[in-house]
Design a protein around this motif. Structure first.
Motif, PDB file in Angstrom:
ATOM      1  N   PRO A 125      -1.259  10.253 -20.768  1.00  0.00           N
ATOM      2  CA  PRO A 125      -1.272  11.344 -19.788  1.00  0.00           C
ATOM      3  C   PRO A 125      -1.208  10.756 -18.383  1.00  0.00           C
ATOM      4  CG  PRO A 125      -3.111  11.487 -21.346  1.00  0.00           C
ATOM      5  CD  PRO A 125      -2.525  10.129 -21.490  1.00  0.00           C
ATOM      6  N   CYS A 126      -0.393  11.368 -17.522  1.00  0.00           N
ATOM      7  CA  CYS A 126      -0.188  10.816 -16.183  1.00  0.00           C
ATOM      8  C   CYS A 126      -0.321  11.893 -15.112  1.00  0.00           C
ATOM      9  CB  CYS A 126       1.198  10.179 -16.085  1.00  0.00           C
ATOM     10  SG  CYS A 126       1.382   8.696 -17.094  1.00  0.00           S
ATOM     11  N   PRO A 127      -0.668  11.482 -13.892  1.00  0.00           N
ATOM     12  CA  PRO A 127      -0.759  12.441 -12.780  1.00  0.00           C
ATOM     13  C   PRO A 127       0.615  13.011 -12.433  1.00  0.00           C
ATOM     14  CG  PRO A 127      -1.845  10.346 -12.258  1.00  0.00           C
ATOM     15  CD  PRO A 127      -1.054  10.122 -13.503  1.00  0.00           C
ATOM     16  N   ASP A 128       0.606  14.103 -11.679  1.00  0.00           N
ATOM     17  CA  ASP A 128       1.839  14.703 -11.177  1.00  0.00           C
ATOM     18  C   ASP A 128       2.614  13.649 -10.383  1.00  0.00           C
ATOM     19  OD1 ASP A 128       3.754  16.144  -9.687  1.00  0.00           O
ATOM     20  OD2 ASP A 128       2.519  17.943  -9.741  1.00  0.00           O
ATOM     21  N   PRO A 129       3.893  13.416 -10.702  1.00  0.00           N
ATOM     22  CA  PRO A 129       4.643  12.351 -10.030  1.00  0.00           C
ATOM     23  C   PRO A 129       5.003  12.641  -8.576  1.00  0.00           C
ATOM     24  CG  PRO A 129       6.080  13.566 -11.503  1.00  0.00           C
ATOM     25  CD  PRO A 129       4.697  14.075 -11.750  1.00  0.00           C
ATOM     26  N   ILE A 130       4.908  13.901  -8.156  1.00  0.00           N
ATOM     27  CA  ILE A 130       5.259  14.235  -6.776  1.00  0.00           C
ATOM     28  C   ILE A 130       4.253  13.592  -5.827  1.00  0.00           C
ATOM     29  CG2 ILE A 130       5.561  16.114  -5.117  1.00  0.00           C
ATOM     30  CD1 ILE A 130       6.400  17.872  -7.457  1.00  0.00           C
ATOM     31  N   ASN A 131       4.770  12.829  -4.873  1.00  0.00           N
ATOM     32  CA  ASN A 131       3.954  12.133  -3.874  1.00  0.00           C
ATOM     33  C   ASN A 131       2.993  11.116  -4.500  1.00  0.00           C
ATOM     34  OD1 ASN A 131       5.113  13.703  -1.780  1.00  0.00           O
ATOM     35  ND2 ASN A 131       3.649  15.352  -2.192  1.00  0.00           N
ATOM     36  N   LEU A 132       3.322  10.646  -5.687  1.00  0.00           N
ATOM     37  CA  LEU A 132       2.490   9.646  -6.359  1.00  0.00           C
ATOM     38  C   LEU A 132       3.013   8.250  -6.027  1.00  0.00           C
ATOM     39  CD1 LEU A 132       0.164   9.238  -8.449  1.00  0.00           C
ATOM     40  CD2 LEU A 132       1.941   9.200 -10.214  1.00  0.00           C
ATOM     41  N   SER A 133       2.124   7.341  -5.701  1.00  0.00           N
ATOM     42  CA  SER A 133       2.545   5.995  -5.304  1.00  0.00           C
ATOM     43  C   SER A 133       2.786   5.109  -6.522  1.00  0.00           C
ATOM     44  CB  SER A 133       1.478   5.348  -4.412  1.00  0.00           C
ATOM     45  OG  SER A 133       0.308   5.064  -5.167  1.00  0.00           O
ATOM     46  N   ASP A 134       3.623   4.095  -6.331  1.00  0.00           N
ATOM     47  CA  ASP A 134       3.855   3.104  -7.389  1.00  0.00           C
ATOM     48  C   ASP A 134       2.561   2.377  -7.733  1.00  0.00           C
ATOM     49  OD1 ASP A 134       6.502   3.801  -7.298  1.00  0.00           O
ATOM     50  OD2 ASP A 134       7.135   2.058  -6.134  1.00  0.00           O
ATOM     51  N   GLU A 135       1.770   2.093  -6.719  1.00  0.00           N
ATOM     52  CA  GLU A 135       0.519   1.364  -6.932  1.00  0.00           C
ATOM     53  C   GLU A 135      -0.399   2.115  -7.891  1.00  0.00           C
ATOM     54  OE1 GLU A 135      -3.209  -0.459  -4.293  1.00  0.00           O
ATOM     55  OE2 GLU A 135      -1.768   0.908  -3.382  1.00  0.00           O
ATOM     56  N   ARG A 136      -0.578   3.403  -7.646  1.00  0.00           N
ATOM     57  CA  ARG A 136      -1.472   4.194  -8.503  1.00  0.00           C
ATOM     58  C   ARG A 136      -0.893   4.345  -9.911  1.00  0.00           C
ATOM     59  NH1 ARG A 136      -3.102  10.567  -7.973  1.00  0.00           N
ATOM     60  NH2 ARG A 136      -4.592  10.588  -9.697  1.00  0.00           N
ATOM     61  N   THR A 137       0.418   4.533  -9.989  1.00  0.00           N
ATOM     62  CA  THR A 137       1.061   4.696 -11.298  1.00  0.00           C
ATOM     63  C   THR A 137       0.888   3.454 -12.164  1.00  0.00           C
ATOM     64  OG1 THR A 137       2.719   6.183 -10.357  1.00  0.00           O
ATOM     65  CG2 THR A 137       3.250   5.168 -12.470  1.00  0.00           C
ATOM     66  N   LEU A 138       1.152   2.284 -11.588  1.00  0.00           N
ATOM     67  CA  LEU A 138       1.046   1.046 -12.363  1.00  0.00           C
ATOM     68  C   LEU A 138      -0.403   0.727 -12.711  1.00  0.00           C
ATOM     69  CD1 LEU A 138       3.745  -1.222 -10.689  1.00  0.00           C
ATOM     70  CD2 LEU A 138       3.875   0.012 -12.852  1.00  0.00           C
ATOM     71  N   GLU A 139      -1.328   1.044 -11.820  1.00  0.00           N
ATOM     72  CA  GLU A 139      -2.746   0.839 -12.141  1.00  0.00           C
ATOM     73  C   GLU A 139      -3.150   1.722 -13.322  1.00  0.00           C
ATOM     74  OE1 GLU A 139      -5.074  -1.160 -11.291  1.00  0.00           O
ATOM     75  OE2 GLU A 139      -4.089  -2.246  -9.676  1.00  0.00           O
ATOM     76  N   HIS A 140      -2.627   2.938 -13.342  1.00  0.00           N
ATOM     77  CA  HIS A 140      -2.920   3.877 -14.432  1.00  0.00           C
ATOM     78  C   HIS A 140      -2.365   3.346 -15.757  1.00  0.00           C
ATOM     79  CE1 HIS A 140      -3.911   7.812 -16.092  1.00  0.00           C
ATOM     80  NE2 HIS A 140      -2.698   7.896 -16.611  1.00  0.00           N
ATOM     81  N   GLY A 182       2.284   1.878  -0.693  1.00  0.00           N
ATOM     82  CA  GLY A 182       3.166   2.750   0.081  1.00  0.00           C
ATOM     83  C   GLY A 182       4.519   3.008  -0.555  1.00  0.00           C
ATOM     84  N   SER A 183       4.848   2.295  -1.628  1.00  0.00           N
ATOM     85  CA  SER A 183       6.156   2.455  -2.275  1.00  0.00           C
ATOM     86  C   SER A 183       6.111   3.559  -3.330  1.00  0.00           C
ATOM     87  CB  SER A 183       6.569   1.137  -2.933  1.00  0.00           C
ATOM     88  OG  SER A 183       7.723   1.320  -3.740  1.00  0.00           O
ATOM     89  N   THR A 184       7.247   4.243  -3.496  1.00  0.00           N
ATOM     90  CA  THR A 184       7.374   5.256  -4.555  1.00  0.00           C
ATOM     91  C   THR A 184       8.632   5.015  -5.398  1.00  0.00           C
ATOM     92  OG1 THR A 184       8.576   6.764  -3.074  1.00  0.00           O
ATOM     93  CG2 THR A 184       6.177   7.014  -3.184  1.00  0.00           C
ATOM     94  N   ALA A 185       9.286   3.875  -5.199  1.00  0.00           N
ATOM     95  CA  ALA A 185      10.563   3.608  -5.875  1.00  0.00           C
ATOM     96  C   ALA A 185      10.421   3.563  -7.394  1.00  0.00           C
ATOM     97  CB  ALA A 185      11.154   2.293  -5.362  1.00  0.00           C
ATOM     98  N   ILE A 186       9.332   2.985  -7.890  1.00  0.00           N
ATOM     99  CA  ILE A 186       9.135   2.880  -9.338  1.00  0.00           C
ATOM    100  C   ILE A 186       8.914   4.267  -9.943  1.00  0.00           C
ATOM    101  CG2 ILE A 186       7.672   1.950 -11.170  1.00  0.00           C
ATOM    102  CD1 ILE A 186       9.355  -0.161  -9.800  1.00  0.00           C
ATOM    103  N   VAL A 187       8.094   5.090  -9.283  1.00  0.00           N
ATOM    104  CA  VAL A 187       7.843   6.448  -9.777  1.00  0.00           C
ATOM    105  C   VAL A 187       9.147   7.235  -9.837  1.00  0.00           C
ATOM    106  CG1 VAL A 187       6.647   8.625  -9.340  1.00  0.00           C
ATOM    107  CG2 VAL A 187       5.490   6.467  -8.888  1.00  0.00           C
TER     108      VAL A 187
END
Length: 203
Positions: A40-55, A120-125
């Motif tokens: 399960p993942c957070p809403d991708p809108i305005n989600l940072s790469d840092e938070r996504t990869l940590e998750h 600050g990056s969102t490219a991966i998301v």
């Protein structure tokens, strides 16, 4: 057996809690083409790469923890994170591309291990969304037609495969250990033999 069950329950409990917190989106993750984890993942809108990869890294580490002591006996480490086809929702298919996470030696996982470099990056998301890895669990997903996402999804049947490779340093130690022990024995044994013979009066 009890210890293994406890590790398994810890992973499942965290997965259930995460489902309640993030009910709308998921990413399916395989580790070395193993069993699928529907993360399960957070809403991708305005989600940072840092938070996504940590998750994602948290679930990766939980999976390794679940493997227990066996994991320590296998000299493998994460080598890359690939976008692959998802077949029938439970099988990792052919590789589409590899996430550009920066090289650490010959392993493309630098930013997975150190997510601060993506601050600050969102490219991966955006890449995960565009390639259909980041998926909605409901037809009326809030981001399906959202203008904040750069492009529409190419597909909705893709996932991540975390590819494990041999850890060169650990593998080298394992391979060289018998040779090093033999050399040490060759050096030590004559001295030990002389000392034993001297103490017993054989010399």
């Amino acid at each position: 057996m009890t210890f293994t069950f406890s590790r398994y329950r810890a992973t499942q409990n965290y997965m259930a809690a995460s489902h309640k917190e993030h009910p709308d989106h998921l990413i399916t993750v395989f580790i070395n083409n193993g069993f699928p984890m529907h993360v399960p993942c957070p809403d991708p809108i305005n989600l940072s790469d840092e938070r996504t990869l940590e998750h994602l890294k948290l679930f990766y580490q939980l999976n390794l923890f679940e493997q227990g002591p066996v994991r320590a006996l296998v000299p493998k480490t994460l080598a890359s994170v690939d976008i692959v086809e998802l077949i029938r929702g439970r099988v990792a298919g052919r590789r589409i591309e590899t996430l550009p996470l920066g090289f650490d030696g010959n392993r493309e996982v630098m930013y997975f291990n150190n997510t601060l470099g993506l601050k600050g990056s969102t490219a991966i998301v955006e890449q995960l969304w565009r390639k259909g890895v980041y998926r909605c669990r409901k037809p009326d997903c809030c981001c399906s037609n959202n203008e904040n996402m750069l492009e529409a999804q190419e597909s909705t049947d893709r996932c991540l495969n975390m590819v494990m490779g041999w850890n060169g340093s650990v593998a080298s130690v394992i391979i060289l250990a018998p040779t090093l022990l033999s050399m040490a024995a060759m050096v030590v044994w004559p001295a030990v033999a002389v000392k034993v013979c001297s103490s017993t009066g054989l010399l």
